[in-house]
Design an enzyme around this catalytic site. Structure first.
Site, PDB file in Angstrom:
ATOM      1  CG  ASP A 266       3.367   4.406   3.425  1.00 45.00           C
ATOM      2  OD1 ASP A 266       3.622   3.359   4.033  1.00 45.00           O
ATOM      3  OD2 ASP A 266       2.237   4.937   3.399  1.00 45.00           O
TER       4      ASP A 266
ATOM      5  CD  GLU B 132       4.357  -0.184   2.155  1.00 46.07           C
ATOM      6  OE1 GLU B 132       4.193  -1.051   3.031  1.00 46.07           O
ATOM      7  OE2 GLU B 132       3.750   0.905   2.168  1.00 46.07           O
TER       8      GLU B 132
END
Length: 803
Positions: free
Chosen positions: A468, A497
């Site tokens: 993340d 990400e």
């Protein structure tokens, strides 16, 4: 009451203090930086020094509320008095740098910065960068059990050992409990039964308690005392199991939690990252529908149930995933997170899990018994073993970039000021948009991330990790992590990400963001927002379309007026080549990237929907409000065909294959089950769409041309065909050379996003139709002659030519 420090142009700047304040009094007095609420005017002390930090052994940096008249009046005091040194103005007028004649050798002693002119109150020194000198390389932090069976020669030898890194603490105590409980210390203190004083290693800052006997099955916490008298309680960050709500660690016997045969079960093979097809799933979403046919609803064991069916007899759960043919199941955060009350699971609760609490223990709400820390460990292993037995890899969604709370976290309780990035005033920076961000570039923070990830890979045999907000981690840490995982199994997937949520003090050149992907190991992949929004339009503006749904250059939500068609064709082409360099793609015309960023196709995650933002179905409906269900299905199929035939690693959200809807909710992180759960009735309603996905997956797995290994292969074997006239028609067509001996010698792929059918020139020869607007797969649907082919509107066409 919330008091904020207003600034020019910003009346809602940061809060004066981090704590919440409440009162029922009629008259209230507050003092800056003081959490107390006074009901009469207090004596007003001098304002405090804003922040004082030791980032090295001989230099202290001090931040003041305003510029000083005399920077030389500041000094560092220790328990024995004033330390020799010189104070001078720092980089700004509000900064003082104190250079010491003798270095600080023990960060566990009391140090305070004092303004000898009396203008400002004293400030306790925060130990930060200086603590890097106490780096501990060992692999035995947390609880370990040693006995004759584990290799020690002494007959009957049994010892339980607890180790925790807290170099700035003055004292640490181990508190033992018989149950997981609620973590409340109650009247417990250093003299209470079950409390053990720990011993410190002065060279590493590691505190240790060695207790004779086998304490496995007991629960524990640490009481930490600091030189200024502050006392904090913490759960061991290295705890492998925890009690209810994660408030006590457990001294767990990990070997006893292994299901029979767990260590012998082979990982599903993966020759190259581009061979993966990833299915993103929330554990609870899978099984909560009343007609899912799954017994263990909302649990790890629900995903481990075999051959479940819906009311119409169609497969659900794991059986459905197996039928699709995907290779990996990506589980949204499954470590212990904060916002679900595990003691009250009879009350419906939901959260995605991006609020970490204990990184090395599974989430208790997914276990059948959250009070026994070993149960969640065993049941998560049972799930992983079951998926492995059915040929599915397991990917964990990990969230090391922030914690649920910075101030109240276990990290801050043990080593205040070290694990998080702060600004010059000591306030948490917020690159995560969740209130704090961890500092992976600091040695012991980076070590924790590496230790945690490799623990999951070894102990649970996890097959991949999705990071993340990976952009908040530094490049060196991510590359080191890739090297460590290679020692375990090179087939373990790593992706994340490639962006941040808000600005961060981590230098842009050090961030593991998409633009820096060339500096990452080529087996660290990044999500391609280029193809995502190129296909369906911006995730930030629901009404804005993309290639499959008629995008425009303007942004109506931002007041745009122009209506020039822009189907983001170059964005989609950029995604088709997996963001690798290709002579027929112009990165200067790509919306989110101005350069090719992938060194190899396995470095790009191709997708069109994930847990964030609108589901694909909801996005298509929002951007095309006049479209009927049949047209939406055609758009959905076209989007899926592009993703599942593009180079790179395809990824899609669970339920996308059956037109999943969340009723237009684009941020359902804590919405009820009615919004988030997979509606298995929709499988019956949208079965042709499910079959279409299954056929595309089979096509990709059968032919290596759709999962090329290198950028050079893509440049050599993929050629875009000339665009039809007029030039603004939303059509993309290309040829793709197949592997030698792979059945078909060449493929032609055509994506017509327009409303009308188009005649597209193709190479001569006889071609088998493998994908059209209705069906997809590896069996020919019909045979067509080369030269030209007619492609219906909103349709993908994949043709294969026999050798």
């Amino acid at each position: 009451m919330i008091v904020r420090r207003s600034e020019p142009g910003n009346d809602w700047a940061e809060k004066d203090i981090s704590q919440d304040r409440f009162t029922g009094a009629d008259e209230v007095w507050l003092v800056q930086d003081d959490p107390a609420v006074y009901t009469e005017k207090p004596a007003i002390p001098p304002p405090p020094i804003t922040f004082a930090v030791a980032d090295s052994a001989d230099t202290v940096t001090v931040t003041l509320p305003k510029p000083a008249e005399d920077y030389g009046v500041f000094a560092l005091y220790a328990e024995g008095g004033k330390l020799a040194g010189k104070a001078a103005k720092g980089k700004t007028s509000r900064e003082v740098v104190i250079t010491l004649e003798e270095p600080i050798t023990d960060p566990g002693k009391f140090y305070v910065v004092r303004d000898e002119s009396g203008v400002y109150r004293d400030k306790t020194l925060t130990m930060r960068g200086i603590l890097d000198r106490f780096y501990y390389p060992g692999d035995d932090l947390g609880f370990t059990y040693r006995s004759q069976e584990s290799g020690f020669q002494e007959s009957g030898f049994q010892e339980s050992r607890f180790q925790v890194w807290a170099p700035a603490a003055a004292a640490v105590f181990l508190a033992l409990y018989d149950s997981g409980g609620d973590g409340d210390s109650g009247s417990q203190n250093a003299e209470s039964p079950g409390m053990y004083r720990m011993e410190r290693d002065l060279t590493t800052g590691v505190w240790q308690a060695r207790i004779s006997g086998d304490l496995r099955g007991r629960y524990y916490r640490y009481q930490v005392e600091f030189p200024d008298g502050t006392v904090k309680w913490a759960v061991d960050p290295y705890a492998k199991a925890v009690g209810v709500n994660g408030l006590r660690g457990m001294a767990v016997n990990l070997a006893a939690t292994d299901p029979p045969g767990f260590r012998e079960e082979p990982r599903p093979p993966l020759a190259a990252p581009a061979d993966a097809i990833i299915y993103e799933l929330h554990v609870r979403d899978l099984s909560m529908h009343p007609r899912s046919g799954i017994v263990h609803q909302g649990k790890f064991l629900g995903l481990a149930e075999i051959d479940t069916k819906n009311a119409e007899g169609l497969s659900t759960g794991l059986a459905h995933i197996r039928e699709l043919g995907v290779t990996h199941v990506h589980l949204l955060p499954s470590f212990d997170f904060k916002t679900i009350d595990e003691a009250s699971l009879s009350r419906p609760q939901f959260n995605w899990g991006y609020d970490p609490q204990n990184y090395n223990a599974p989430e208790g709400s997914y276990a059948t018994d959250p009070f026994d820390g070993a149960v969640r460990v065993r049941e998560f292993k049972e799930l992983i073993q079951t998926l492995h037995r059915h040929g599915l890899g397991v990917i964990m969604d990990v969230v090391y970039n922030h914690t649920y709370s910075g101030e109240d976290s276990n990290f801050s309780a043990l080593v205040p000021g070290y694990y998080y990035r702060t600004d010059s005033q000591g306030r948490y920076t917020d690159g995560s948009a969740c209130g704090n961000e961890t500092a992976s570039e600091r040695p012991m923070v980076g070590k924790f991330i590496l230790d945690s990830v490799t623990y999951w890979a070894r102990e649970y045999r996890i097959d991949g990790f999705r990071f993340d907000l990976m952009g908040l981690h530094d490049i060196d840490t991510m590359n080191a992590l890739r090297r460590e995982l290679d020692k375990i199994d090179p087939s373990i997937i790593v992706y994340g990400e490639g962006w941040i949520a808000q600005d961060s003090p981590l230098l842009p050149s050090r961030r593991a963001v998409k633009a820096n992907a060339p500096r990452l190991d080529e087996r660290i992949a990044v999500f391609s927002d280029d193809i995502r929004d190129g296909i369906k339009g911006s995730v930030f503006y629901a009404e804005q379309g993309g290639f499959v749904n008629g995008g425009y250059t303007d942004n109506a939500a931002a007041g745009g007026t122009a209506k020039k068609p822009d189907f983001r064709i170059e964005d989609v082409k950029f995604g088709i080549v997996g963001a690798t360099e290709h002579p027929q793609v112009n990165p200067g015309r790509v919306t989110y990237s101005d350069a090719f960023w992938a060194k190899a196709p396995g470095q790009a995650i191709s997708y069109v929907s994930a847990h964030d933002n609108l589901t694909l179905w909801d996005k298509l409906a929002a951007a095309s409000p006049g479209a009927g269900e049949e047209e939406l299905i055609r758009m959905n199929k076209l989007a899926a065909a592009i993703v599942l035939t593009s180079q790179g690693i395809p990824f899609f959200q669970a339920g996308e294959e059956m037109a999943r809807t969340k009723g237009g909710n684009d941020n359902s992180y804590n919405a009820p089950d009615a919004v988030n759960m997979l509606d298995w009735d929709r499988k019956s309603r949208f079965m042709p769409l499910v079959d279409y996905y299954r056929g595309l997956i089979a096509l990709r797995k059968t032919y290596g041309a759709f999962r090329l290994r290198t950028a050079a292969e893509i440049r050599e074997r993929l050629r875009f065909l000339p665009a039809p006239e007029p030039g603004d028609l939303p059509v993309i067509a290309y040829t793709l050379e197949n592997d030698p001996g792979g059945g078909y010698s060449r493929f032609v792929l055509i994506f017509n996003a327009g409303a009308e059918a188009q005649d597209i020139a193709i190479p001569p020869g006889d071609w088998d139709v493998l994908v059209n607007g209705e069906r997809a797969g590896i069996s020919p649907l019909e045979r067509v002659a080369g030269g030209s082919v007619r492609v219906s509107g909103k349709t993908a066409l994949v043709l294969g030519r026999l050798r």
